[in-house]
Write a protein that holds these residues in place. Structure first.
Motif, short mmCIF file in Angstrom:
data_model
loop_
_atom_site.label_atom_id
_atom_site.label_comp_id
_atom_site.label_asym_id
_atom_site.label_seq_id
_atom_site.Cartn_x
_atom_site.Cartn_y
_atom_site.Cartn_z
N VAL A 45 -8.65 -30.39 46.67
CA VAL A 45 -8.06 -31.53 45.95
C VAL A 45 -8.74 -31.72 44.60
N ASP A 46 -10.06 -31.69 44.58
CA ASP A 46 -10.82 -31.91 43.35
C ASP A 46 -10.53 -30.83 42.30
N TRP A 103 -0.62 -33.55 48.96
CA TRP A 103 -1.41 -33.76 50.18
C TRP A 103 -1.31 -35.21 50.59
N THR A 148 -6.78 -30.68 58.07
CA THR A 148 -8.11 -30.94 58.62
C THR A 148 -8.06 -31.19 60.12
N GLU A 167 -13.18 -31.00 56.31
CA GLU A 167 -12.98 -32.09 55.36
C GLU A 167 -13.56 -31.73 54.00
N ALA A 168 -14.72 -31.08 53.99
CA ALA A 168 -15.37 -30.72 52.73
C ALA A 168 -14.53 -29.71 51.95
N ASP A 216 -11.56 -31.46 50.46
CA ASP A 216 -12.00 -32.19 49.27
C ASP A 216 -12.11 -31.26 48.06
N ARG A 217 -12.65 -30.07 48.29
CA ARG A 217 -12.84 -29.12 47.19
C ARG A 217 -11.49 -28.71 46.60
N ARG A 244 -5.63 -34.90 57.35
CA ARG A 244 -5.01 -34.61 56.06
C ARG A 244 -4.26 -33.28 56.11
#
Length: 202
Positions: free
Chosen positions: A76-77, A84, A51, A69-70, A73-74, A92
């Motif tokens: 990782v989710d 990470w 990021t 960042e978004a 997040d996607r 990150r």
């Protein structure tokens, strides 16, 4: 360090293994990985997602996948990150899982050039991976390299040096240490490890 000799089958190239390269900030992990890429195109090298903003000269998809960042997040989710972590308390970094699995399935020597936190996560999820610690010749040389590259502010340098002290203390956690006296020598040592018999720990 005296690396083991490469183990070759009777009908083809050396068997591959997953190797994790980690070490303190500014030790030259990226430079050594780039030398491996240039000298040994048969070696597959993971491109991390981050990021943080690109530094001068860095190319998206070559040095890093620069993501928002978004988007991070996607990934990782969705379970698409092998590892990470938040590095230097700022950005990150992570390793996309799919390309690693594809490289190993294809039998290619595979290299992950990641930070200490990421190396620990890979050790937990893939204990068969060989963990290699890249070490500077001295603390003074590490400071010289960090200051010399001129990509951080004074505040960022102090933060990175504080992190580097902790990272250097983690050396005993690794299977092998390579001292980065000279980039191409370190790269050759690394490739020798990558093409050694995966069943043999150095």
């Amino acid at each position: 360090m005296t690396p083991p000799a490469p183990s070759r089958t009777t009908d083809g190239p050396a068997r591959s293994r997953l190797v994790v390269l980690a070490g303190p900030t500014a030790v030259g992990k990226g430079t050594v990985a780039a030398a491996v890429r240039d000298q040994h195109p048969d070696v597959w090298i993971s491109v991390s997602a981050t990021t943080r903003k690109p530094r001068p000269g860095e190319v998206d998809g070559v040095h890093y996948h620069f993501v928002t960042e978004a988007e991070f997040d996607r990934l990782v989710d969705a379970g698409d990150m092998l590892e990470w972590a938040v590095v230097h308390k700022v950005a990150r970094y992570g390793t996309p899982r799919g390309p690693v699995d594809e490289a190993l399935s294809a039998g290619r020597p595979a290299l992950l050039e990641i930070d200490l936190q990421g190396a620990r996560q890979v050790r937990d999820s893939m204990p068969e991976a060989l963990q290699v610690f890249l070490k500077p010749p001295s603390w003074e040389e590490l400071v010289r390299r960090l200051v010399g590259r001129g990509t951080e502010t004074e505040e960022e340098r102090e933060r990175r040096l504080a992190t580097a002290r902790d990272e250097l203390a983690a050396e005993p956690e690794f299977d092998v240490t390579i001292v980065n006296h000279e980039v191409h020598e370190a790269a050759d040592e690394l490739v020798t490890l990558m093409t050694a018999d995966p069943q043999v720990r150095p």
